[in-house]
Motif scaffolding. Structure first.
Motif, mmCIF file in Angstrom:
data_model
loop_
_atom_site.group_PDB
_atom_site.id
_atom_site.type_symbol
_atom_site.label_atom_id
_atom_site.label_comp_id
_atom_site.label_asym_id
_atom_site.label_seq_id
_atom_site.Cartn_x
_atom_site.Cartn_y
_atom_site.Cartn_z
ATOM 1 N N HIS A 1 1.068 -1.244 0.010
ATOM 2 C CA HIS A 1 -0.023 -0.137 -0.106
ATOM 3 C C HIS A 1 0.805 1.180 -0.045
ATOM 4 O O HIS A 1 1.893 1.191 0.932
ATOM 5 C CB HIS A 1 -0.962 -0.145 1.154
ATOM 6 N N LEU A 2 0.624 2.009 -1.009
ATOM 7 C CA LEU A 2 1.614 3.234 -1.000
ATOM 8 C C LEU A 2 0.617 4.540 -0.905
ATOM 9 O O LEU A 2 -0.508 4.632 -1.015
ATOM 10 C CB LEU A 2 2.084 3.396 -2.497
ATOM 11 N N ALA A 3 1.391 5.539 -0.443
ATOM 12 C CA ALA A 3 0.929 6.631 0.026
ATOM 13 C C ALA A 3 2.252 7.980 -0.358
ATOM 14 O O ALA A 3 3.353 7.580 -0.290
ATOM 15 C CB ALA A 3 0.278 7.010 1.257
ATOM 16 N N ALA B 1 0.262 6.280 4.635
ATOM 17 C CA ALA B 1 0.256 4.660 4.193
ATOM 18 C C ALA B 1 -0.279 3.925 5.571
ATOM 19 O O ALA B 1 -1.027 3.238 5.378
ATOM 20 C CB ALA B 1 1.514 4.309 3.447
ATOM 21 N N ASP C 1 -3.683 4.684 6.482
ATOM 22 C CA ASP C 1 -4.540 4.153 5.556
ATOM 23 C C ASP C 1 -4.762 2.558 6.015
ATOM 24 O O ASP C 1 -6.019 2.087 5.875
ATOM 25 C CB ASP C 1 -4.100 4.175 4.063
ATOM 26 N N THR D 1 6.019 4.676 0.947
ATOM 27 C CA THR D 1 6.035 5.474 0.024
ATOM 28 C C THR D 1 6.599 4.722 -1.445
ATOM 29 O O THR D 1 7.258 3.717 -1.478
ATOM 30 C CB THR D 1 7.149 6.590 0.118
ATOM 31 N N THR E 1 -6.863 3.441 -1.378
ATOM 32 C CA THR E 1 -6.500 2.154 -2.365
ATOM 33 C C THR E 1 -6.407 2.670 -3.797
ATOM 34 O O THR E 1 -5.175 2.498 -4.422
ATOM 35 C CB THR E 1 -7.364 1.056 -2.316
ATOM 36 N N ARG F 1 -5.411 5.594 -4.731
ATOM 37 C CA ARG F 1 -4.260 6.383 -4.885
ATOM 38 C C ARG F 1 -3.169 5.633 -4.762
ATOM 39 O O ARG F 1 -2.217 5.832 -5.388
ATOM 40 C CB ARG F 1 -4.422 7.292 -3.579
ATOM 41 N N SER F 2 -3.155 4.591 -4.109
ATOM 42 C CA SER F 2 -2.127 3.686 -4.187
ATOM 43 C C SER F 2 -1.709 3.073 -5.333
ATOM 44 O O SER F 2 -0.479 3.140 -5.926
ATOM 45 C CB SER F 2 -2.345 2.568 -2.856
ATOM 46 N N TYR F 3 -2.720 2.604 -6.201
ATOM 47 C CA TYR F 3 -2.632 2.250 -7.543
ATOM 48 C C TYR F 3 -2.024 3.300 -8.303
ATOM 49 O O TYR F 3 -1.248 2.858 -9.233
ATOM 50 C CB TYR F 3 -3.782 1.753 -7.871
#
Length: 149
Positions: free
Chosen positions: A3-5, A11, A14, A62, A96, A98-100
């Motif tokens: 999971h990315l932020a 992250a 989230d 990240t 989710t 945004r992570s993609y």
């Protein structure tokens, strides 16, 4: 799992949103109680620390951290053809997505080497910045002298 932020803190927050629900699901699949079910923070620590049994270590952070993680996997394995992301359902739907997006914006171009020319250009500009900045500053000073009231 990944999971990315934009920040590690985002992250983690989230994923904390639904990680215990995901843990219960995982327990139902395996018939085993997971040791991290006490708090979302402990679960995130487990996922990114020791990892999940049979799944390995998750990336909750990240794009730069994800790139470093995948580079380590490439080094350890000698390379692989495809990386599959597990849909864990721990983060809210918007996070989710945004992570993609971050994966698509940063990781895919990085591993396809799509930005080689751009990266080389930026490195060249950085390495030669003194030359350009000196000329620019000299031109500004000359313009002040020439056009000063």
């Amino acid at each position: 799992m990944m999971h990315l932020a934009e920040t590690v803190e985002t992250a983690r927050r989230d994923v904390s949103w639904g990680i215990l629900r995901s843990t219960r699901y995982f327990e139902g699949l395996t018939g085993r109680q997971m040791p991290w079910r006490c708090s979302p923070e402990a679960a995130v620590d487990q996922w990114i620390g020791d990892g999940l049994p049979g799944w390995g270590t998750a990336v909750v952070g990240t794009p730069d951290e994800a790139i470093a993680h995948l580079e380590r996997l490439l080094d350890q394995t000698g390379g692989f053809g495809t990386f599959l992301r597990n849909v864990h359902g721990c983060a809210p739907p918007q996070a989710t997505r945004r992570s993609y997006e971050l994966f698509a914006e940063y990781l895919i171009p990085y591993f396809r080497r799509a930005n080689r020319a751009r990266t080389a250009s930026l490195e060249w500009a950085r390495d030669n910045s003194e030359r350009f900045l000196g000329s620019m500053n000299q031109a500004i000073e000359q313009a002040k002298v020439t056009y000063a009231p």
